[in-house]
Design a protein around this motif. Structure first.
Motif, PDB file in Angstrom:
ATOM      1  N   HIS A  54       7.344  -4.014  -3.845  1.00 15.07           N
ATOM      2  CA  HIS A  54       7.285  -5.068  -2.829  1.00 15.07           C
ATOM      3  C   HIS A  54       5.918  -5.021  -2.153  1.00 15.07           C
ATOM      4  CE1 HIS A  54       8.456  -7.716   0.470  1.00 15.07           C
ATOM      5  NE2 HIS A  54       7.868  -6.853   1.274  1.00 15.07           N
ATOM      6  N   VAL A  55       5.294  -6.188  -2.028  1.00 13.34           N
ATOM      7  CA  VAL A  55       4.000  -6.279  -1.355  1.00 13.34           C
ATOM      8  C   VAL A  55       4.151  -7.078  -0.071  1.00 13.34           C
ATOM      9  CG1 VAL A  55       1.604  -7.068  -1.511  1.00 13.34           C
ATOM     10  CG2 VAL A  55       2.737  -6.140  -3.540  1.00 13.34           C
ATOM     11  N   ASN A  56       3.756  -6.462   1.031  1.00 12.75           N
ATOM     12  CA  ASN A  56       3.661  -7.152   2.314  1.00 12.75           C
ATOM     13  C   ASN A  56       2.205  -7.590   2.431  1.00 12.75           C
ATOM     14  OD1 ASN A  56       3.209  -7.832   4.995  1.00 12.75           O
ATOM     15  ND2 ASN A  56       4.542  -6.235   5.816  1.00 12.75           N
ATOM     16  N   HIS A  57       1.961  -8.886   2.252  1.00 12.66           N
ATOM     17  CA  HIS A  57       0.596  -9.427   2.241  1.00 12.66           C
ATOM     18  C   HIS A  57      -0.041  -9.496   3.623  1.00 12.66           C
ATOM     19  CE1 HIS A  57       2.324 -10.936  -1.542  1.00 12.66           C
ATOM     20  NE2 HIS A  57       1.089 -10.894  -1.998  1.00 12.66           N
ATOM     21  N   GLY A  58       0.773  -9.280   4.657  1.00  9.64           N
ATOM     22  CA  GLY A  58       0.247  -9.333   6.019  1.00  9.64           C
ATOM     23  C   GLY A  58      -0.163 -10.723   6.453  1.00  9.64           C
ATOM     24  N   LEU A  59       0.470 -11.750   5.897  1.00  8.76           N
ATOM     25  CA  LEU A  59       0.064 -13.125   6.188  1.00  8.76           C
ATOM     26  C   LEU A  59       1.025 -13.873   7.107  1.00  8.76           C
ATOM     27  CD1 LEU A  59      -1.111 -14.202   2.621  1.00  8.76           C
ATOM     28  CD2 LEU A  59      -2.560 -13.645   4.595  1.00  8.76           C
ATOM     29  N   ARG A  60       2.291 -13.511   7.056  1.00 12.57           N
ATOM     30  CA  ARG A  60       3.287 -14.245   7.835  1.00 12.57           C
ATOM     31  C   ARG A  60       3.930 -13.343   8.877  1.00 12.57           C
ATOM     32  NH1 ARG A  60       7.657 -15.135   5.531  1.00 12.57           N
ATOM     33  NH2 ARG A  60       7.471 -13.618   3.894  1.00 12.57           N
ATOM     34  N   GLU A  61       4.395 -13.954   9.942  1.00 12.89           N
ATOM     35  CA  GLU A  61       5.079 -13.189  10.986  1.00 12.89           C
ATOM     36  C   GLU A  61       6.304 -12.482  10.434  1.00 12.89           C
ATOM     37  OE1 GLU A  61       6.036 -14.975  14.770  1.00 12.89           O
ATOM     38  OE2 GLU A  61       4.177 -16.139  14.710  1.00 12.89           O
ATOM     39  N   LYS A  64       7.042  -8.470   7.775  1.00 14.22           N
ATOM     40  CA  LYS A  64       7.630  -7.153   8.052  1.00 14.22           C
ATOM     41  C   LYS A  64       9.155  -7.215   7.914  1.00 14.22           C
ATOM     42  CE  LYS A  64       7.192  -2.851   9.294  1.00 14.22           C
ATOM     43  NZ  LYS A  64       6.666  -1.879   8.351  1.00 14.22           N
ATOM     44  N   ILE A  65       9.746  -8.334   8.328  1.00 17.73           N
ATOM     45  CA  ILE A  65      11.198  -8.519   8.194  1.00 17.73           C
ATOM     46  C   ILE A  65      11.579  -8.527   6.709  1.00 17.73           C
ATOM     47  CG2 ILE A  65      13.107 -10.150   8.571  1.00 17.73           C
ATOM     48  CD1 ILE A  65      11.584 -10.982  11.167  1.00 17.73           C
ATOM     49  N   ASP A  66      10.798  -9.223   5.867  1.00 18.76           N
ATOM     50  CA  ASP A  66      11.039  -9.244   4.421  1.00 18.76           C
ATOM     51  C   ASP A  66      10.939  -7.828   3.843  1.00 18.76           C
ATOM     52  OD1 ASP A  66      11.289 -12.000   4.539  1.00 18.76           O
ATOM     53  OD2 ASP A  66       9.291 -12.393   3.729  1.00 18.76           O
ATOM     54  N   GLN A  67       9.934  -7.096   4.286  1.00 14.21           N
ATOM     55  CA  GLN A  67       9.729  -5.727   3.804  1.00 14.21           C
ATOM     56  C   GLN A  67      10.939  -4.847   4.138  1.00 14.21           C
ATOM     57  OE1 GLN A  67       5.978  -3.885   4.955  1.00 14.21           O
ATOM     58  NE2 GLN A  67       6.946  -1.866   4.966  1.00 14.21           N
ATOM     59  N   ILE A  68      11.410  -4.928   5.365  1.00 14.33           N
ATOM     60  CA  ILE A  68      12.579  -4.148   5.788  1.00 14.33           C
ATOM     61  C   ILE A  68      13.809  -4.574   4.990  1.00 14.33           C
ATOM     62  CG2 ILE A  68      14.162  -3.715   7.720  1.00 14.33           C
ATOM     63  CD1 ILE A  68      11.604  -3.959   9.555  1.00 14.33           C
ATOM     64  N   TYR A  69      13.979  -5.881   4.816  1.00 13.44           N
ATOM     65  CA  TYR A  69      15.116  -6.401   4.058  1.00 13.44           C
ATOM     66  C   TYR A  69      15.125  -5.844   2.632  1.00 13.44           C
ATOM     67  CZ  TYR A  69      18.157  -9.639   1.561  1.00 13.44           C
ATOM     68  OH  TYR A  69      19.134 -10.171   0.756  1.00 13.44           O
ATOM     69  N   VAL A  70      13.986  -5.891   1.966  1.00 15.20           N
ATOM     70  CA  VAL A  70      13.898  -5.410   0.583  1.00 15.20           C
ATOM     71  C   VAL A  70      14.166  -3.911   0.517  1.00 15.20           C
ATOM     72  CG1 VAL A  70      12.346  -5.070  -1.402  1.00 15.20           C
ATOM     73  CG2 VAL A  70      12.387  -7.274  -0.221  1.00 15.20           C
ATOM     74  N   PHE A  82       9.065   0.784  -3.990  1.00 13.47           N
ATOM     75  CA  PHE A  82       7.684   1.097  -3.635  1.00 13.47           C
ATOM     76  C   PHE A  82       7.131  -0.083  -2.844  1.00 13.47           C
ATOM     77  CE2 PHE A  82       8.787   3.385  -7.409  1.00 13.47           C
ATOM     78  CZ  PHE A  82       8.192   4.623  -7.259  1.00 13.47           C
ATOM     79  N   VAL A  83       6.454   0.213  -1.727  1.00 17.01           N
ATOM     80  CA  VAL A  83       5.962  -0.843  -0.838  1.00 17.01           C
ATOM     81  C   VAL A  83       4.463  -0.684  -0.622  1.00 17.01           C
ATOM     82  CG1 VAL A  83       6.102  -1.800   1.498  1.00 17.01           C
ATOM     83  CG2 VAL A  83       8.188  -1.034   0.344  1.00 17.01           C
ATOM     84  N   LEU A  84       3.775  -1.807  -0.646  1.00 20.00           N
ATOM     85  CA  LEU A  84       2.362  -1.860  -0.290  1.00 20.00           C
ATOM     86  C   LEU A  84       2.220  -2.839   0.866  1.00 20.00           C
ATOM     87  CD1 LEU A  84      -0.702  -1.310  -0.830  1.00 20.00           C
ATOM     88  CD2 LEU A  84      -0.638  -3.333  -2.323  1.00 20.00           C
ATOM     89  N   SER A  85       1.671  -2.363   1.980  1.00 17.33           N
ATOM     90  CA  SER A  85       1.352  -3.243   3.108  1.00 17.33           C
ATOM     91  C   SER A  85      -0.162  -3.382   3.153  1.00 17.33           C
ATOM     92  CB  SER A  85       1.843  -2.634   4.424  1.00 17.33           C
ATOM     93  OG  SER A  85       3.236  -2.624   4.444  1.00 17.33           O
TER      94      SER A  85
END
Length: 174
Positions: A54-61, A64-70, A82-85
């Motif tokens: 999962h990639v958190n592109h840091g573009l939308r508010e 972070k919610i999507d990242q936590i959900y995944v 595996f997560v990349l922020s």
């Protein structure tokens, strides 16, 4: 119903074989969550392993919610995640490229990194039938030759697309 359709696509294009280790690109949207959930159900039937990138592109508010959900979804179904922020806007500015191009490069580089780390041999992307139609139309508008009319392939090297023949509406119903 959708599980059977996805299995039909997997079989038709020989996307997954026994012993495969597959990295799933999961954004947290309906397409990728559907893919994750169904491949998780199919893994014992076909005998393969899955990992999530999962990639958190840091573009939308809501990123972070999507990242936590995944990550929580993966914990619940016992799949390693595996997560990349990162900040794709900064990368695009630094590299003097478009935002979409920078985001795509970051994603695919991370998918490759997870592939290496997990000893996987395939990367699953959740493109669906609607994405494919859209790609063909855009290719025509760009003045493509005959090769552009085939759209997104179900299998392209290490990349597989198990949802490529599934309509978005069916995914949303699921």
């Amino acid at each position: 119903m959708i599980k059977e359709e996805i299995l039909k696509t997997i079989t038709k294009y020989n996307l997954i074989e026994s012993g495969d280790r597959i990295v799933l690109g999961v954004s947290g949207g309906p397409d990728s969550i559907c893919m994750l959930n169904i491949l998780n159900e199919l893994k014992s039937e076909i005998n393969f392993e899955i990992f999530v990138a999962h990639v958190n592109h840091g573009l939308r508010e809501n990123a972070k919610i999507d990242q936590i959900y995944v990550t929580e979804f993966c914990k619940r179904i016992n799949v390693e995640c595996f997560v990349l922020s990162t900040n794709v806007q900064e990368i695009a500015d630094k590299d003097k490229t478009g935002l979409e191009e920078a985001g795509r490069k970051v994603r695919y580089d991370f998918f490759d990194e997870v592939l290496e780390k997990t000893g996987s041999n395939k990367i699953a992307i959740a493109h669906n039938k609607n994405d494919n139609v859209e790609t063909i139309i855009l290719n025509i508008l760009r003045g493509c030759g005959p090769s552009g009319l085939k759209g997104i392939l179900p299998k392209n090297g290490k990349y597989i697309r198990p949802l490529i023949e599934i309509k978005r509406e069916l995914i949303e119903e699921y």
